[in-house]
Design a protein around this motif. Sequence first.
Motif, PDB file in Angstrom:
ATOM      1  N   LEU A 171      54.365  -7.930  28.967  1.00  9.63           N
ATOM      2  CA  LEU A 171      54.217  -9.089  29.844  1.00  9.63           C
ATOM      3  C   LEU A 171      54.572  -8.728  31.285  1.00  9.63           C
ATOM      4  O   LEU A 171      53.899  -9.165  32.226  1.00  9.63           O
ATOM      5  CB  LEU A 171      55.111 -10.233  29.357  1.00  9.63           C
ATOM      6  N   GLU A 172      55.607  -7.928  31.458  1.00 11.55           N
ATOM      7  CA  GLU A 172      56.013  -7.520  32.801  1.00 11.55           C
ATOM      8  C   GLU A 172      54.897  -6.740  33.489  1.00 11.55           C
ATOM      9  O   GLU A 172      54.623  -6.939  34.675  1.00 11.55           O
ATOM     10  CB  GLU A 172      57.284  -6.670  32.735  1.00 11.55           C
ATOM     11  N   GLN A 173      54.256  -5.849  32.735  1.00  9.10           N
ATOM     12  CA  GLN A 173      53.163  -5.062  33.305  1.00  9.10           C
ATOM     13  C   GLN A 173      51.971  -5.955  33.626  1.00  9.10           C
ATOM     14  O   GLN A 173      51.295  -5.755  34.651  1.00  9.10           O
ATOM     15  CB  GLN A 173      52.739  -3.966  32.331  1.00  9.10           C
ATOM     16  N   ALA A 174      51.704  -6.943  32.792  1.00 12.26           N
ATOM     17  CA  ALA A 174      50.591  -7.861  33.042  1.00 12.26           C
ATOM     18  C   ALA A 174      50.800  -8.629  34.345  1.00 12.26           C
ATOM     19  O   ALA A 174      49.884  -8.766  35.158  1.00 12.26           O
ATOM     20  CB  ALA A 174      50.436  -8.838  31.877  1.00 12.26           C
ATOM     21  N   ILE A 175      52.020  -9.124  34.557  1.00 13.55           N
ATOM     22  CA  ILE A 175      52.325  -9.859  35.786  1.00 13.55           C
ATOM     23  C   ILE A 175      52.203  -8.942  36.999  1.00 13.55           C
ATOM     24  O   ILE A 175      51.616  -9.316  38.024  1.00 13.55           O
ATOM     25  CB  ILE A 175      53.731 -10.474  35.711  1.00 13.55           C
ATOM     26  N   ALA A 176      52.740  -7.737  36.878  1.00 13.74           N
ATOM     27  CA  ALA A 176      52.654  -6.780  37.980  1.00 13.74           C
ATOM     28  C   ALA A 176      51.205  -6.433  38.297  1.00 13.74           C
ATOM     29  O   ALA A 176      50.825  -6.303  39.464  1.00 13.74           O
ATOM     30  CB  ALA A 176      53.439  -5.512  37.641  1.00 13.74           C
ATOM     31  N   SER A 177      50.390  -6.306  37.253  1.00 10.11           N
ATOM     32  CA  SER A 177      48.993  -5.929  37.448  1.00 10.11           C
ATOM     33  C   SER A 177      48.195  -7.012  38.158  1.00 10.11           C
ATOM     34  O   SER A 177      47.404  -6.724  39.059  1.00 10.11           O
ATOM     35  CB  SER A 177      48.345  -5.589  36.105  1.00 10.11           C
ATOM     36  N   VAL A 178      48.385  -8.278  37.779  1.00 11.17           N
ATOM     37  CA  VAL A 178      47.610  -9.336  38.437  1.00 11.17           C
ATOM     38  C   VAL A 178      48.080  -9.550  39.872  1.00 11.17           C
ATOM     39  O   VAL A 178      47.279  -9.912  40.746  1.00 11.17           O
ATOM     40  CB  VAL A 178      47.625 -10.662  37.632  1.00 11.17           C
ATOM     41  N   LYS A 179      49.369  -9.304  40.141  1.00  7.19           N
ATOM     42  CA  LYS A 179      49.849  -9.351  41.526  1.00  7.19           C
ATOM     43  C   LYS A 179      49.193  -8.244  42.345  1.00  7.19           C
ATOM     44  O   LYS A 179      48.735  -8.474  43.473  1.00  7.19           O
ATOM     45  CB  LYS A 179      51.371  -9.209  41.560  1.00  7.19           C
TER      46      LYS A 179
END
Length: 214
Positions: A171-179
């Motif tokens: 989830l952390e990587q997903a948030i970082a990726s969309v940012k």
Amino acid sequence: MKDSKIETVRKAMLSACIKLADLGFLAGIGGNLAVRIDSELMAVTPSATDYYTMKPEDLCILQIKDLKMVDGTKQPTTESGIHASFFSLRPEIQVSLHTHQPLASAVSLLGLDMDIESQEGKKNIGNFVRIVSYAPSGTSFLVKAFRKRIIKETNAYLLRNHGLVCGALTLEQAIASVKLLEKEAARFLKTRIEKNPNLSHMPQEMKTQLIEAL
């Protein structure tokens, strides 16, 4: 369904949804999130539910193979088929996130693949974001169009005239990726404006203001 792993996933998803809503990437009831529980099950956000009022039990537990719901108090997101397709065709993907974030959604209107410039983006997303041909939201037509575009080399896809779907390991990587993708979208749009011959007649001051607004 009382299962410690499922309850942990649900709580983590709620926290992630709040972060994404605060960023403006999940606005109101728009966008959705899915997390793989195991090879057979996934958790998805419910349909038409405000992220700030969502409860753990509202998150739906579905079978990946046929979208049959095995637990949850509400109807699952209409985009469950997209997330299930991602998990089925990319077994290493653990999180599937669909956003309506402003700039990436604007790029989706162009109907073009978007290149990725940053090294972090290339590492976690790939060299480009693929465009998925238009189909109505929540339909089997959109799921089929999405499945046709999924490849191992990229973890992000633009749904034509709609938004973004991004896969990640956490989830952390997903948030970082969309940012990061929002920054990449700003860069992509600026380049398109600067190089667009149809805007050659536009006063430079106006063009500069348009670029700075991104």
